[in-house]
Write an enzyme that holds these catalytic residues in place. Structure first.
Site, PDB file in Angstrom:
ATOM      1  N   ARG A   1       0.813  -1.216   0.000  1.00 41.50           N
ATOM      2  CA  ARG A   1       0.000   0.000   0.000  1.00 41.50           C
ATOM      3  C   ARG A   1       0.850   1.271   0.000  1.00 41.50           C
ATOM      4  O   ARG A   1       0.413   2.312  -0.447  1.00 41.50           O
ATOM      5  CB  ARG A   1      -0.981  -0.023   1.180  1.00 41.50           C
ATOM      6  CG  ARG A   1      -1.980   1.099   1.127  1.00 41.50           C
ATOM      7  CD  ARG A   1      -3.276   0.895   1.932  1.00 41.50           C
ATOM      8  NE  ARG A   1      -3.298  -0.200   2.848  1.00 41.50           N
ATOM      9  CZ  ARG A   1      -3.002  -0.106   4.153  1.00 41.50           C
ATOM     10  NH1 ARG A   1      -2.633   1.042   4.677  1.00 41.50           N
ATOM     11  NH2 ARG A   1      -3.086  -1.165   4.917  1.00 41.50           N
TER      12      ARG A   1
ATOM     13  N   TYR B   1     -15.169  20.763 -12.411  1.00 43.37           N
ATOM     14  CA  TYR B   1     -15.584  19.473 -12.968  1.00 43.37           C
ATOM     15  C   TYR B   1     -16.824  18.972 -12.197  1.00 43.37           C
ATOM     16  O   TYR B   1     -16.855  19.044 -10.963  1.00 43.37           O
ATOM     17  CB  TYR B   1     -14.397  18.531 -12.793  1.00 43.37           C
ATOM     18  CG  TYR B   1     -14.539  17.119 -13.255  1.00 43.37           C
ATOM     19  CD1 TYR B   1     -14.746  16.810 -14.594  1.00 43.37           C
ATOM     20  CD2 TYR B   1     -14.395  16.065 -12.343  1.00 43.37           C
ATOM     21  CE1 TYR B   1     -14.834  15.495 -15.010  1.00 43.37           C
ATOM     22  CE2 TYR B   1     -14.473  14.748 -12.758  1.00 43.37           C
ATOM     23  CZ  TYR B   1     -14.693  14.472 -14.093  1.00 43.37           C
ATOM     24  OH  TYR B   1     -14.773  13.172 -14.501  1.00 43.37           O
TER      25      TYR B   1
ATOM     26  N   ASP C   1      -6.998  21.951  -9.743  1.00 39.35           N
ATOM     27  CA  ASP C   1      -7.169  20.851 -10.696  1.00 39.35           C
ATOM     28  C   ASP C   1      -6.453  21.296 -11.971  1.00 39.35           C
ATOM     29  O   ASP C   1      -6.936  22.140 -12.716  1.00 39.35           O
ATOM     30  CB  ASP C   1      -8.660  20.592 -10.950  1.00 39.35           C
ATOM     31  CG  ASP C   1      -8.885  19.391 -11.869  1.00 39.35           C
ATOM     32  OD1 ASP C   1      -7.992  19.090 -12.698  1.00 39.35           O
ATOM     33  OD2 ASP C   1      -9.953  18.757 -11.779  1.00 39.35           O
TER      34      ASP C   1
ATOM     35  N   LYS D   1      -6.208  11.337 -18.225  1.00 37.13           N
ATOM     36  CA  LYS D   1      -6.299  12.110 -19.466  1.00 37.13           C
ATOM     37  C   LYS D   1      -4.961  12.102 -20.211  1.00 37.13           C
ATOM     38  O   LYS D   1      -4.599  11.092 -20.765  1.00 37.13           O
ATOM     39  CB  LYS D   1      -6.797  13.528 -19.147  1.00 37.13           C
ATOM     40  CG  LYS D   1      -8.072  13.540 -18.263  1.00 37.13           C
ATOM     41  CD  LYS D   1      -9.295  13.048 -19.009  1.00 37.13           C
ATOM     42  CE  LYS D   1     -10.494  12.745 -18.111  1.00 37.13           C
ATOM     43  NZ  LYS D   1     -10.918  13.808 -17.220  1.00 37.13           N
TER      44      LYS D   1
HETATM   45  C1  LIG Z   1     -11.593  13.657 -15.968  1.00 40.20           C
HETATM   46  C2  LIG Z   1     -11.342  14.757 -15.018  1.00 40.20           C
HETATM   47  C3  LIG Z   1     -11.296  14.528 -13.662  1.00 40.20           C
HETATM   48  C4  LIG Z   1     -11.566  13.177 -13.042  1.00 40.20           C
HETATM   49  O1  LIG Z   1     -10.641  12.205 -13.407  1.00 40.20           O
HETATM   50  P1  LIG Z   1     -11.064  10.646 -13.360  1.00 40.20           P
HETATM   51  O2  LIG Z   1      -9.772   9.955 -13.503  1.00 40.20           O
HETATM   52  O3  LIG Z   1     -12.011  10.449 -14.500  1.00 40.20           O
HETATM   53  O4  LIG Z   1     -11.716  10.414 -12.047  1.00 40.20           O
HETATM   54  C5  LIG Z   1     -11.036  15.591 -12.831  1.00 40.20           C
HETATM   55  N1  LIG Z   1     -10.837  16.820 -13.311  1.00 40.20           N
HETATM   56  C6  LIG Z   1     -10.877  17.084 -14.621  1.00 40.20           C
HETATM   57  C7  LIG Z   1     -10.629  18.472 -15.092  1.00 40.20           C
HETATM   58  C8  LIG Z   1     -11.132  16.062 -15.522  1.00 40.20           C
HETATM   59  O5  LIG Z   1     -11.205  16.329 -16.826  1.00 40.20           O
END
Ligand SMILES: *Cc1c(COP(=O)(O)O)cnc(C)c1O
Length: 390
Positions: free
Chosen positions: A55, A108, A180, A205
């Site tokens: 972990r 988001y 973010d 992404k």
């Molecule tokens: C896709 C996304 C997330 C969440 O990511 P996941 O891996 O799908 O949980 C958070 N913030 C932004 C800006 C995103 O595009």
């Protein structure tokens, strides 16, 4: 060292790779020790990239964490099974019942849901703020405000925030600044040079880049790293070494991929801007985008994701446009090598501190690595179907 060079070399210490190019996938729950001294050493250093128990991570995750810190900066990088987990765990690591959080109105959607549902139930109050608020953030700060959360550019509508100004005001009140940073990826915005304390990536992404892994990261500066790391550990956060391996592999080509995404997206955006069906394009590199000046000042590039607003449209016309697309597929993610398109219904319902007003439906596209002229032809035929239904 220039960024492209760091992308290739980051996290490739021989300590992790054992002399091959990529670190091996080290799968572990149990780590075994041959002596009491060895076990003591691992226990003492369990938070410092010494294998202790699965972990806490293995050489594969240590290599990826090193790479993320080399690219994004900060004192350390915590890993999560998704971007959403990175967001919720970063926030939960710094708030308690009775605290207050400032959340950007253009966050988001699942980030908003987390605040409205889970944080609310835990007794943490959220106030949403206009992404363009700038110095006005001062007026929303309360004695119990603990976290200022940013997402720049904003989800769907792409407003670029004045991060240094917001961070500076927050720090005068001992508020933790979280960003973010997914749109910029680890290469187009330097969070720590702009006053951010914790930078979050949906590695799902552009870092992974191939639409096949869910993964999240949060890098923290020296002041916040230990609290983030230990609280995330207490919440049981850990990630699969196979997923991490794929993220590290994706990361190696992020520089060239991003440049291609950027060039093709700008070409498509300029083409869209000329279309008579399009009211306006929402792309941070366009002067018409709210916060464009901050983009120019703070970012080193853009990518394949942007939006545009139609000046008319009905459901039948939109459906005709979308159903017939050859290269653009409909999907809720982005950042992979493939093109995506989405008609976004109800932007209005995702905003409470600001009011979304638009001439027509908002479309979001992710421009992939296909030939850009094929993509433009696909859109052109889409508009023909759209117009035939109006
Ligand atoms: C896709 C996304 C997330 C969440 O990511 P996941 O891996 O799908 O949980 C958070 N913030 C932004 C800006 C995103 O595009």
């Amino acid at each position: 060292m220039k960024k492209d060079t760091t992308i290739v070399s980051a996290g490739r210490s021989k300590k992790w790779t054992k002399g091959v190019v990529n670190p091996p996938v080290v799968r572990a729950s149990t780590v075994v020790f041959d002596s009491v001294a060895e076990m003591k050493h691992a226990t003492r250093n369990r938070a410092n990239q010494v294998m202790f128990y699965g972990r806490r991570g293995t050489d594969t995750s240590f290599a990826f964490q090193d790479a993320m810190v080399a690219l994004e900066g900060g004192a350390g990088c915590a890993l999560y099974p998704s971007g959403t987990a990175a967001i919720s765990n970063a926030i939960l690591s710094f708030v308690k019942a009775g605290d207050h959080l400032l959340m950007v109105d253009t966050a988001y959607e699942p980030t908003r849901d987390f605040c409205n549902k889970l944080l609310k139930n835990l007794g943490v109050e959220t106030t949403y703020y206009d992404p363009m608020i700038g110095e006005g953030i001062q007026d929303l700060i309360q004695d119990n405000t603990r976290v200022l959360f940013l997402e720049s550019p904003g989800s769907l509508t792409m407003e670029v925030q004045d991060v240094p100004t917001l961070a500076q005001i927050a720090h005068q009140h001992d508020i933790v600044v979280m960003l973010d940073n997914t749109w910029a990826s680890p290469i187009n915005f330097d969070p720590f040079a702009h006053g951010v304390d914790i930078s979050i990536q949906a590695a799902t992404k552009y870092i992974v880049g191939h639409s096949d892994v869910m993964l999240g990261t949060a890098t923290a500066n020296e002041q916040h790293w230990e609290q983030l790391r230990e609280n995330s550990y207490l919440m049981g956060q850990c990630t699969s070494p196979d997923d991490i391996y794929n993220a590290l592999r994706g990361l190696r080509t992020i520089g060239v991929r991003m440049r291609q995404h950027q060039d093709s997206a700008l070409k498509v955006a300029r083409w869209l801007e000329q279309r008579e069906e399009v009211d306006h394009v929402r792309h941070p590199a366009f002067t018409s985008c709210p916060g464009h000046a901050f983009f120019e000042r703070d970012f080193t590039g853009s990518n394949g994701l942007f939006s545009f607003v139609l000046n008319r449209g009905n459901q039948a016309a939109l459906t005709a446009l979308l159903d017939g697309m050859e290269h653009f597929k409909m999907g809720y993610s982005w950042g992979g090598y493939e093109s995506l398109i989405l008609a976004v219904n109800g932007v209005k319902s995702l905003r409470t501190a600001t009011e979304w007003q638009a001439a027509g439906p908002l479309m979001r596209v992710h421009i992939g690595l296909e030939d850009v002229d094929d993509l433009i032809a696909d859109l052109e035929q889409g508009f023909a179907r759209f117009n035939s239904c109006l």
